[in-house]
Design an enzyme around this catalytic site. Structure first.
Site, PDB file in Angstrom:
ATOM      1  CG  HIS A 152      -0.804  -8.540  -0.211  1.00  9.73           C
ATOM      2  ND1 HIS A 152      -0.332  -7.275   0.003  1.00  9.73           N
ATOM      3  CD2 HIS A 152      -2.077  -8.381  -0.671  1.00  9.73           C
ATOM      4  CE1 HIS A 152      -1.262  -6.386  -0.314  1.00  9.73           C
ATOM      5  NE2 HIS A 152      -2.334  -7.035  -0.743  1.00  9.73           N
TER       6      HIS A 152
ATOM      7  CE1 TYR B  24      -3.090  -2.928   0.063  1.00  5.82           C
ATOM      8  CE2 TYR B  24      -3.139  -2.843   2.442  1.00  5.82           C
ATOM      9  CZ  TYR B  24      -3.513  -3.437   1.251  1.00  5.82           C
ATOM     10  OH  TYR B  24      -4.322  -4.542   1.271  1.00  5.82           O
TER      11      TYR B  24
END
Ligand code: NAD
Length: 336
Positions: free
Chosen positions: A122, A59
């Protein structure tokens, strides 16, 4: 102020607030942010009883972890902190044990802590199944033995590989995004039965379908086709005519799911924290909800391709390709 509700996250025993703080907006994933407002949003969330924070090196290409780490200074012990490994950019993935071991050290440093409560692979759909099972997840269990993480989870978009990995490995949690909200409810067809059977903690991310279900509408990188955005815009107008907002209705809808322990919504503004917390314990207007679902029905459950081709969900369509441009901008900002 609404009273926060807590649920148990699968077999972890962790008592998590039903609303989790998604920190991807802190990395600028939805546009640049006011940093002091981001800090206030985190403080406000903790004051309102939100105890679950989700972040990842991906992110903002490490920005979200660094900012969250700074904002949580002195408050770490009040909250459940989760991060991820294996995804580092739009097309930069590494599922090796070596990288997982390096990645946790870097994340802990950025987050200013010596452990995370939950560490997740992820976007498993970008990894080869054998490597995820034989190398990535075992690496995470090594970290658990070392006390650097408390629990192990997986995340992703397509439901088929999440189900496959959840069936094959003893993971503590599964996180899926954009697969249970007003636009798409296919999580329940493919994933929910397995996590229920195995007692795995279920985390539902992106209840606003990555901003589609808001008055502002989708960011330009959103992978869904324009018909989805148009239907959401119509539904938002309908909600306004009933003195409601589409975001409020979408949060009420997502929070009503019985198997989901925590609904992860992305936030970087105090007024969004307040609006989302105010939803806890409220019921949707049943007639409005029925009308919105009917309006959305022609575009409901449209899913796009993410990950390796063998991981596509049945019926997945090609996504739009604006993501690469965003990624280049983000990498530039993070390296400043
Ligand atoms: P989301 O559906 O939660 O939408 C977030 C956007 O909606 C942001 O732009 C935010 O500013 C806005 N918003 C939030 N509350 C609002 C409100 N009340 N009214 C109007 N707008 C509002 O999408 P998301 O942020 O992508 O998902 C939530 C979190 O879940 C992420 O931040 C991330 O932490 C996690 N996530 C994880 C994965 C993964 O692991 N693969 C994928 C997606 C999301």
């Amino acid at each position: 102020m609404a009273e926060m509700i807590y649920k148990t996250l699968g077999k972890t025993g962790l008592k998590v607030s039903v609303i989790g703080f998604g920190a991807s907006p802190l990395g600028g994933e939805f546009g640049s942010i006011d940093l002091e407002e981001g800090r206030r949003a985190v403080d406000r969330a903790i004051d309102c009883g939100i105890n679950y924070f989700d972040v990842a090196p991906y992110y903002g290409r490490t920005l979200a972890e660094s900012r969250l780490g700074e904002y949580l200074e002195g408050k770490r012990e009040k909250i459940i902190l989760t991060s991820k490994a294996c995804r580092y950019d739009i097309d930069d993935f590494d599922f090796s044990q070596k990288r997982v071991m390096q990645s946790i050290e870097q994340s802990l440093k950025r987050l200013r802590t010596d452990y995370v409560d939950l560490y997740q692979v992820h976007d498993v759909e970008y990894g080869r199944f054998d490597q995820v099972i034989d190398e990535t997840i075992p690496a995470m269990f090594k970290l658990k033995k070392q006390g650097k993480i408390r629990f192990v989870g997986i995340t992703g978009y397509p439901l088929t590989p999440l189900r496959k990995v959840a069936e094959a490995a003893d993971v503590d949690t599964v996180l899926t995004y954009c697969r249970y909200n007003l636009m798409d409810q296919t999580m329940d067809e493919i994933l929910t039965p397995v996590v229920r059977r195995k007692g795995i903690g279920l985390i539902n991310a992106s209840p606003l379908h990555m901003r589609v279900l808001t008055d502002k509408g989708a960011p330009n990188w959103h992978p869904a086709p324009k018909e989805v955005f148009e239907a959401a815009r119509e539904a938002a107008m309908l909600c306004r005519r009933h003195e409601a907002t589409i975001a409020e209705l979408a949060m009420q809808f997502a929070l009503a799911h019985e198997d989901v322990a925590v609904t992860l919504v992305g936030m970087s503004k105090v007024h969004h924290v307040d609006a989302n917390v105010a939803i806890v314990g409220t019921e949707p207007n049943a007639a409005l909800l029925a009308e919105v679902l009917e309006m959305i029905e022609p575009v409901a459950n449209i899913c796009w391709k993410e990950g390796l081709p063998e991981n596509d969900d049945p019926g997945a369509i090609d996504k739009r390709t604006l993501g690469m441009e965003r990624s280049k901008e983000m990498t530039k900002e993070a390296s400043k």
